[in-house]
Design an enzyme around this catalytic site. Structure first.
Site, PDB file in Angstrom:
ATOM      1  N   TYR A  97       1.808  50.085 -20.475  1.00  0.00           N
ATOM      2  CA  TYR A  97       2.502  50.038 -19.186  1.00  0.00           C
ATOM      3  C   TYR A  97       1.577  49.456 -18.129  1.00  0.00           C
ATOM      4  O   TYR A  97       0.399  49.793 -18.073  1.00  0.00           O
ATOM      5  CB  TYR A  97       2.893  51.420 -18.657  1.00  0.00           C
ATOM      6  CG  TYR A  97       3.512  52.401 -19.600  1.00  0.00           C
ATOM      7  CD1 TYR A  97       4.334  52.029 -20.650  1.00  0.00           C
ATOM      8  CD2 TYR A  97       3.307  53.774 -19.379  1.00  0.00           C
ATOM      9  CE1 TYR A  97       4.912  52.984 -21.470  1.00  0.00           C
ATOM     10  CE2 TYR A  97       3.886  54.726 -20.191  1.00  0.00           C
ATOM     11  CZ  TYR A  97       4.680  54.324 -21.250  1.00  0.00           C
ATOM     12  OH  TYR A  97       5.239  55.268 -22.041  1.00  0.00           O
TER      13      TYR A  97
ATOM     14  N   LYS B 211      -6.873  56.144 -23.870  1.00  0.00           N
ATOM     15  CA  LYS B 211      -5.776  55.248 -24.284  1.00  0.00           C
ATOM     16  C   LYS B 211      -6.261  54.296 -25.377  1.00  0.00           C
ATOM     17  O   LYS B 211      -5.547  54.020 -26.330  1.00  0.00           O
ATOM     18  CB  LYS B 211      -5.217  54.475 -23.082  1.00  0.00           C
ATOM     19  CG  LYS B 211      -4.518  55.358 -22.046  1.00  0.00           C
ATOM     20  CD  LYS B 211      -3.257  56.008 -22.621  1.00  0.00           C
ATOM     21  CE  LYS B 211      -2.611  56.987 -21.676  1.00  0.00           C
ATOM     22  NZ  LYS B 211      -1.522  57.766 -22.278  1.00  0.00           N
TER      23      LYS B 211
ATOM     24  N   ARG C  18      -1.642  44.059  -8.622  1.00  0.00           N
ATOM     25  CA  ARG C  18      -1.162  44.810  -9.785  1.00  0.00           C
ATOM     26  C   ARG C  18       0.248  44.357 -10.123  1.00  0.00           C
ATOM     27  O   ARG C  18       0.929  43.739  -9.304  1.00  0.00           O
ATOM     28  CB  ARG C  18      -1.095  46.324  -9.464  1.00  0.00           C
ATOM     29  CG  ARG C  18      -2.416  46.978  -9.160  1.00  0.00           C
ATOM     30  CD  ARG C  18      -3.254  47.159 -10.425  1.00  0.00           C
ATOM     31  NE  ARG C  18      -4.496  47.865 -10.130  1.00  0.00           N
ATOM     32  CZ  ARG C  18      -5.614  47.271  -9.702  1.00  0.00           C
ATOM     33  NH1 ARG C  18      -5.644  45.963  -9.498  1.00  0.00           N
ATOM     34  NH2 ARG C  18      -6.696  47.981  -9.472  1.00  0.00           N
TER      35      ARG C  18
ATOM     36  N   SER D 142      -1.580  51.925 -21.799  1.00  0.00           N
ATOM     37  CA  SER D 142      -1.712  51.497 -20.408  1.00  0.00           C
ATOM     38  C   SER D 142      -2.460  50.180 -20.337  1.00  0.00           C
ATOM     39  O   SER D 142      -3.314  49.890 -21.185  1.00  0.00           O
ATOM     40  CB  SER D 142      -2.502  52.577 -19.669  1.00  0.00           C
ATOM     41  OG  SER D 142      -2.978  52.088 -18.451  1.00  0.00           O
TER      42      SER D 142
ATOM     43  N   TYR E  30     -10.148  58.268 -18.772  1.00  0.00           N
ATOM     44  CA  TYR E  30      -8.699  58.147 -18.971  1.00  0.00           C
ATOM     45  C   TYR E  30      -8.402  56.887 -19.782  1.00  0.00           C
ATOM     46  O   TYR E  30      -7.681  56.912 -20.784  1.00  0.00           O
ATOM     47  CB  TYR E  30      -7.987  58.104 -17.611  1.00  0.00           C
ATOM     48  CG  TYR E  30      -6.601  57.512 -17.676  1.00  0.00           C
ATOM     49  CD1 TYR E  30      -5.544  58.247 -18.209  1.00  0.00           C
ATOM     50  CD2 TYR E  30      -6.337  56.210 -17.233  1.00  0.00           C
ATOM     51  CE1 TYR E  30      -4.265  57.694 -18.294  1.00  0.00           C
ATOM     52  CE2 TYR E  30      -5.081  55.657 -17.314  1.00  0.00           C
ATOM     53  CZ  TYR E  30      -4.046  56.405 -17.847  1.00  0.00           C
ATOM     54  OH  TYR E  30      -2.798  55.850 -17.940  1.00  0.00           O
TER      55      TYR E  30
HETATM   56  C1  UD1 Z   1      -4.252  52.946 -12.751  1.00  0.00           C
HETATM   57  C2  UD1 Z   1      -4.185  52.212 -14.057  1.00  0.00           C
HETATM   58  C3  UD1 Z   1      -2.844  52.388 -14.703  1.00  0.00           C
HETATM   59  C4  UD1 Z   1      -2.519  53.851 -14.813  1.00  0.00           C
HETATM   60  C5  UD1 Z   1      -2.561  54.496 -13.449  1.00  0.00           C
HETATM   61  C6  UD1 Z   1      -2.350  55.972 -13.605  1.00  0.00           C
HETATM   62  C7  UD1 Z   1      -5.555  50.200 -14.092  1.00  0.00           C
HETATM   63  C8  UD1 Z   1      -5.612  48.716 -13.880  1.00  0.00           C
HETATM   64  N1  UD1 Z   1      -4.400  50.784 -13.848  1.00  0.00           N
HETATM   65  O1  UD1 Z   1      -3.420  52.266 -11.875  1.00  0.00           O
HETATM   66  O2  UD1 Z   1      -2.858  51.815 -15.984  1.00  0.00           O
HETATM   67  O3  UD1 Z   1      -1.233  54.024 -15.364  1.00  0.00           O
HETATM   68  O4  UD1 Z   1      -3.843  54.281 -12.868  1.00  0.00           O
HETATM   69  O5  UD1 Z   1      -2.624  56.670 -12.467  1.00  0.00           O
HETATM   70  O6  UD1 Z   1      -6.507  50.827 -14.485  1.00  0.00           O
HETATM   71  N2  UD1 Z   1      -4.284  51.870  -3.356  1.00  0.00           N
HETATM   72  C9  UD1 Z   1      -4.535  51.833  -1.997  1.00  0.00           C
HETATM   73  N3  UD1 Z   1      -4.357  52.974  -1.291  1.00  0.00           N
HETATM   74  C10 UD1 Z   1      -3.947  54.157  -1.858  1.00  0.00           C
HETATM   75  C11 UD1 Z   1      -3.701  54.171  -3.262  1.00  0.00           C
HETATM   76  C12 UD1 Z   1      -3.895  53.006  -3.978  1.00  0.00           C
HETATM   77  O7  UD1 Z   1      -4.903  50.798  -1.446  1.00  0.00           O
HETATM   78  O8  UD1 Z   1      -3.828  55.162  -1.153  1.00  0.00           O
HETATM   79  C13 UD1 Z   1      -4.454  50.638  -4.124  1.00  0.00           C
HETATM   80  C14 UD1 Z   1      -5.506  50.736  -5.236  1.00  0.00           C
HETATM   81  O9  UD1 Z   1      -6.761  50.402  -4.759  1.00  0.00           O
HETATM   82  C15 UD1 Z   1      -4.946  49.714  -6.234  1.00  0.00           C
HETATM   83  C16 UD1 Z   1      -3.438  49.753  -6.023  1.00  0.00           C
HETATM   84  O10 UD1 Z   1      -3.233  50.376  -4.765  1.00  0.00           O
HETATM   85  O11 UD1 Z   1      -5.393  48.449  -5.910  1.00  0.00           O
HETATM   86  C17 UD1 Z   1      -2.720  50.559  -7.082  1.00  0.00           C
HETATM   87  O12 UD1 Z   1      -3.369  51.804  -7.227  1.00  0.00           O
HETATM   88  P1  UD1 Z   1      -2.727  52.984  -8.066  1.00  0.00           P
HETATM   89  O13 UD1 Z   1      -1.313  53.169  -7.697  1.00  0.00           O
HETATM   90  O14 UD1 Z   1      -3.640  54.160  -7.955  1.00  0.00           O
HETATM   91  O15 UD1 Z   1      -2.725  52.434  -9.563  1.00  0.00           O
HETATM   92  P2  UD1 Z   1      -3.890  51.779 -10.452  1.00  0.00           P
HETATM   93  O16 UD1 Z   1      -5.205  52.330 -10.098  1.00  0.00           O
HETATM   94  O17 UD1 Z   1      -3.708  50.303 -10.407  1.00  0.00           O
END
Ligand code: UD1
Length: 349
Positions: free
Chosen positions: A192, A168, A246, A139, A164
């Site tokens: 990924y 990895k 992202r 990841s 987590y």
């Molecule tokens: C993280 C990990 C990724 C992993 C994944 C597994 C990092 C950089 N990434 O992804 O490698 O595969 O978890 O679960 O560590 N968000 C909102 N509202 C929501 C949900 C999310 O604003 O309700 C935002 C988060 O703050 C973030 C983005 O959306 O900025 C993506 O979040 P999410 O889909 O949870 O993935 P990551 O945390 O980036």
């Protein structure tokens, strides 16, 4: 001279790929791509975060009756029995692991036990069967909080932000140690970025059990009315619109990278251990994802602004040049495709 029986055994085992976590979101899409490329996926999953109905979806797409082997990777003897039963394997694609960042902070032992325990067991299996190819599901989280948002494979691994992420990093290190110890298997880690979307057929997709943590499943559930509103976590990041950035990549593109990695390892010139970023090479903000989802699916849903989510890094996206030039892999789908496919899948649930 090989006997006919030995040749047949070799032929079968040459195309069998053990796919751990094969009923999960990414695993189910890999199973489809393996079949497409002429491999036989041996689907293993303990269904701790997936449903056996995923295998029906895979079967509908491949046109074959795919079989689920309900085994926990840590039960090494059962994995060994399965491999003997199917006539051997040539490769392993290892995905089986827990993946919720927040949960791993609350319950680290669960993550160390499962993710590292499974990896240890599956590596012993690889050694026992002298497996030629091993792909590890890593990841972008291994980079921690990078100085530059665009990361290459040589960007140093930062401090893991969560247990987590640490599992990895440890998984990647375990493979390097095996190589140093003289194990002959070739290993590839695929890092990924953010997997989203679903198969264009809408027969398989993501099935979050309980409240989703990830952005796109949350958007889908809000759009369909299962959730009242979506919260954007943070508007004061140092990014173009204040929300996090992202690299969102279609799950089918992630799946094809595994086939490319397996093929690559068969080349005599491929090193014994290699690492590739699997992302689109583009960063999108949370707000851009919301706007694009609304636009391409012609749907509205309620969005509210919340505070930062602990543990989130401001911005990260892939430099994917290495995967493009060495694996010959290219992402095929656009962000709009991925968000349409995610929504089409949600509507089937
Ligand atoms: C993280 C990990 C990724 C992993 C994944 C597994 C990092 C950089 N990434 O992804 O490698 O595969 O978890 O679960 O560590 N968000 C909102 N509202 C929501 C949900 C999310 O604003 O309700 C935002 C988060 O703050 C973030 C983005 O959306 O900025 C993506 O979040 P999410 O889909 O949870 O993935 P990551 O945390 O980036």
């Amino acid at each position: 001279m090989l006997t006919d029986f030995a040749k047949a055994y070799l032929r079968i085992s040459m195309s069998n790929i053990l796919l751990t976590g094969g009923a999960g979101f990414i695993g189910s899409h890999i199973a489809v791509e393996l079949r497409k490329a002429g491999y036989v996926p041996i689907i293993l999953d303990n269904l701790s975060n997936s449903l056996d109905s995923a295998v029906d979806g895979i079967s509908k797409i491949t046109g074959r009756k795919e079989v689920l082997h309900n085994i926990d990777c840590r039960r090494e003897n059962e994995v060994v029995d399965l491999i003997e039963k199917v006539g051997g394997i040539s490769g392993i694609v290892h995905l089986a692991a827990f993946k919720a960042v927040g949960e791993s902070v609350q319950n680290p032992s669960k993550y160390y036990d499962n993710n590292i325990g499974s990896m240890g067991s599956i590596l012993r299996v690889a050694e026992k069967f002298c497996v030629e190819q091993f792909v590890f599901s890593s990841s972008c989280t291994v980079y921690g909080s990078p100085q530059e948002a665009e990361v290459t494979e040589s960007t140093p691994m930062g401090n893991a932000y969560s247990p987590y992420g640490y599992t990895k990093q440890v998984g990647e290190r375990m493979m390097i140690d095996l190589v140093k110890a003289g194990v002959k298997t070739k290993f590839v880690s695929l890092r990924y970025f953010n997997p989203i979307g679903a198969h264009p057929s809408a027969w398989i997709g993501e099935f979050p059990i309980g409240k989703p943590n990830n952005l796109v499943p949350y958007i889908c559930q809000t759009s369909i009315g299962l959730r009242d509103e979506l919260t954007v976590y943070g508007n004061d990041y140092n990014t173009r619109d204040g929300s996090c950035i992202r690299d969102y990549i279609h799950v089918c593109d992630i799946a094809t990278a595994h086939v490319k990695a397996l093929d690559y390892m068969l080349k005599p010139t491929a090193p014994q251990h290699d690492v590739f970023n699997i992302g689109t090479g583009k960063g999108n903000s949370v707000k851009e994802i919301i706007d694009t989802f609304k636009e391409v699916n012609e749907i509205e849903f309620k969005v509210i602004q919340g505070s930062r989510r602990p543990g989130d890094v401001a911005a990260i996206y892939a430099n994917n040049q290495k995967a493009q030039s060495i694996l010959g892999w290219h992402p095929e789908y656009t962000l709009a495709d991925a968000l349409k496919h995610a929504w089409n899948w949600q509507k089937t649930l």
